[in-house]
Design an enzyme around this catalytic site. Structure first.
Site, short mmCIF file in Angstrom:
data_model
loop_
_atom_site.label_atom_id
_atom_site.label_comp_id
_atom_site.label_asym_id
_atom_site.label_seq_id
_atom_site.Cartn_x
_atom_site.Cartn_y
_atom_site.Cartn_z
N GLU A 189 0.81 -1.22 0.00
CA GLU A 189 0.00 0.00 0.00
C GLU A 189 0.84 1.27 0.00
O GLU A 189 0.48 2.26 0.63
CB GLU A 189 -1.01 0.00 1.16
N HIS B 296 -2.01 -1.57 10.44
CA HIS B 296 -1.50 -2.94 10.42
C HIS B 296 -0.29 -3.05 11.35
O HIS B 296 0.44 -2.07 11.56
CB HIS B 296 -1.06 -3.35 9.01
#
Length: 662
Positions: A369, A646
């Site tokens: 990402e 995350h």
């Protein structure tokens, strides 16, 4: 195979692409800011709690017409730019390979000479993280913001944590003999030019970080830092210094008070100043990138929370100032208390922990990402302080034969201390929904990690991927796992220069890293859990389909709690995740068809420790037959607390050659 150092084959296309993007960018920026103004994060909501209720509404009323007017004015230029930009993408290369230009900090070639595959084996450390570097308006839907500043801070934390010298910690406890292992996530002050191991006898309570002054290429604005820099030697970043620390436990498994004596044959009488715990400042509560003194995730602050510091006292004696680098203060993960330290489970063959820092001497890093191109550049600049080789801006744009129109790249980024020999990228053609707008795929890399006395290259393979994210797309993810295996097999065949009879290369490891967007406990992910990938590659955290090991925890954080004081710093998040109740409060848990849709209800009823969707896999197949690969350490990392939703993961593999291995 040629590594692409520029996105286009010639400078004319590069200039034309820059011109077209220059026409598009104003429209893109105004649209991004317009949407972002309507999607506040929980941190911003808390900051505005004390403001009059009409103040924020007034700001939106004023700025919205301005953004709309500028957006409309920039649309014609953006349309012209898009007509130029789109056809250029057919000539664009699938990635950009960057190598550190400053040769004084380059040490990739030196690393190759360290391992000749003779005598003892060698360990390699791999890290993986989803960093959520989307355009700011889209990142806010994950409750993070300020993408550009976050990218810089993420890179700074990673390279500061990884550049710590490696030390080995041995615990001698009369009541817990299971804890007698080496830790690779702690540090002491590096002594440049001193190749001998140093032994530190210490007793300590539970602590997660300590201060030391070490090398870093970042700036330090303090007077002491400047003076020390002028009068001391500067060892290379990532230099593998090793220190042995022995900790003697007391009865009942408790540790003694925190005070460490550093013994080095030569001690420093006039060196480092002693930092008192009473003078420490509190951890800053600023969001995302604005970490101030005391944030242990930054590693270069001058203070930390009282409970996370280890007081260091230097003995009498003298030491050559050229062997000490007092440029920056680092703090690093050092030791959990006996009850929660590594190897808690007696049947486990390797160490495991929740660490506040990235492992020392991190060799390879796979990120997902990293979609925003400007953020990717800032991240790359920070990572280049530690990693010599980086592959970024990976993916395709525009229309391609096998894919729909792609507006953003794959978001993959790879960084390495070892030279990259070959690289290849493939785009998943079956993306659905919003995922089809990004060129999600797989990046395959071949790296050289050493050579034999017979001049045979020792190589390793690393794959980085990001699968379909939409819940319920089980079939899509299984198809992507099939393609991943096929592409990897083709890549290994196409890049291999060896034959069985006359091997020119010896394969030391084959690792897959990435965000696979399914966990091993959810009932909805049963097909992925039983995929053939897990018969060829081993998951250190997994017992079998549907069952993780007791110590494994989820890697997906609940976005709503990212800015709570309890988890906003690396140390605090680490403490929370070490308890079952803490995990239930701040991790996303597996879904089940047998329970209601309430997140809180699922947490209370389901087993497991959260959704673990970020994976580190390795295989013993296809490697040099006389060598053995085994996991030495696995870590869940909290150093990026407040910067992403995350948890990064790290794995250290030991490659044993079978020749005089202990």
């Amino acid at each position: 195979m040629v590594l692409y150092t520029s996105p286009f084959p010639n400078s004319f296309l590069s200039v034309l692409h820059s011109f077209s993007w220059g026409l598009i960018f104003p429209c893109y920026w105004f649209a991004d800011r317009l949407v972002a103004s309507f999607v506040p994060t929980t941190y911003e909501k808390r900051q505005r709690a004390d403001d009059p209720c009409y103040f924020h509404a007034l700001c939106i009323i004023i700025t919205t017409p301005i953004y709309l007017a500028l957006l409309v004015a920039s649309l014609p230029f953006a349309l012209i730019g898009f007509l130029l930009w789109s056809p250029l993408q057919s000539a664009r290369r699938p990635y950009i390979y960057s190598r550190l230009k400053d040769k004084s900090h380059a040490n990739g070639a030196a690393l190759l000479s360290e391992w000749k595959a003779a005598g003892n084996g060698k360990s390699f450390c791999f890290g993986s993280a989803n960093v959520c570097l989307l355009p700011d308006s889209l990142a806010r839907f994950n409750n993070v913001f300020n993408t550009q500043a976050r990218a810089k801070e993420i890179g700074r934390r990673i390279r500061n944590g990884a550049s710590r010298p490696q030390i080995k910690i041995y615990i001698d406890s009369p009541t817990n003999t299971s804890i007698s292992a080496a830790s690779f996530s702690s540090l002491v002050s590096p002594q440049g030019g001193d190749s001998t191991n140093r032994t530190v006898n210490a007793g300590m309570k539970r602590t997660t970080s300590m201060e030391y002054k070490g090398d870093n290429s970042g700036s330090n604005n303090s007077e002491d830092g400047r003076d020390d820099k002028a009068g001391s030697g500067e060892p290379n970043e990532g230099e593998e210094n090793t220190c042995i620390v022995r900790i003697n436990g007391e009865d009942n498994g408790h540790m003694s008070d925190i005070e460490t004596d550093i013994v080095n044959g030569q001690a420093n009488a006039s060196g480092t100043a002693e930092h008192s715990l009473e003078g420490d400042t509190e951890i800053s509560k600023t969001p995302n990138h604005k970490q101030k003194d005391g944030d242990s995730g930054s590693l270069d602050s001058y203070s930390a929370s009282r409970e996370s510091l280890v007081k260091v006292r230097v003995g009498d004696g003298t030491v050559d100032q050229s062997t000490v680098n007092n440029k920056l203060l680092y703090k690093a993960s050092i030791m959990k208390k006996t009850s929660v330290r590594k190897k808690k489970h007696m049947d486990e063959t390797f160490d495991h922990e929740i660490s506040a820092f990235f492992p020392a001497n991190l060799d390879f890093l796979c990120l997902q990402e990293v979609f925003d191109k400007r953020a990717a550049e800032k991240l790359k600049e920070q990572l280049h302080h530690y990693f010599e080789y980086i592959v970024y801006d990976v993916g395709v744009y525009g229309c391609h034969a096998c894919c729909s129109f792609k507006f953003v790249n794959s978001g993959l980024l790879f960084a390495s201390r070892y030279p990259v020999m070959d690289a290849a990228y493939h785009c998943y053609p079956n993306g659905r929904g919003t995922d089809s707008l990004a060129s999600k795929g797989a990046l395959f890399l071949k790296v050289q990690v050493g050579s034999t006395p017979q001049d045979q290259r020792i190589v390793g393979y690393i794959s980085c991927t990001h699968l379909q994210a939409i819940a319920g797309d089980t079939t899509v993810r299984c198809e992507q796992l099939d393609m991943l295996q096929d592409w990897l097999s083709e890549f290994r065949k196409s890049t291999s220069s060896s034959s069985t009879a006359n091997p020119e290369e010896l394969v030391a490891f084959d690792v897959i890293c990435g965000d696979l967007n399914f966990d091993n406990c959810s009932s909805e992910d049963k097909l992925e859990q039983q995929h053939s990938l897990f018969t060829h590659y081993k998951d250190p955290c997994r017992i079998g389909p549907g069952e993780d090991k007791p110590w494994a925890i989820g890697t997906l954080l609940d976005p709503e709690g990212l800015y709570d004081d309890e988890v906003f710093t690396p140390d605090n998040l680490q403490k929370v995740l070490e308890s079952e109740e803490g995990r239930k409060g701040y991790l996303v848990y597996p879904t089940s068809k047998n329970h209601g849709s309430s997140q809180k209800g699922r947490k209370a009823s389901l087993k497991g420790n959260g959704r673990r969707i970020d994976y580190m896999l390795y295989t013993e197949e296809g490697l040099y037959m006389e060598w053995k690969v085994e996991v030495e350490e696995f870590s869940f990392i909290t150093q990026l607390a407040g910067l992403t939703d995350h948890l990064p993961v790290a794995m250290r593999l030991m490659v044993s050659t079978g020749e005089d291995d202990p």
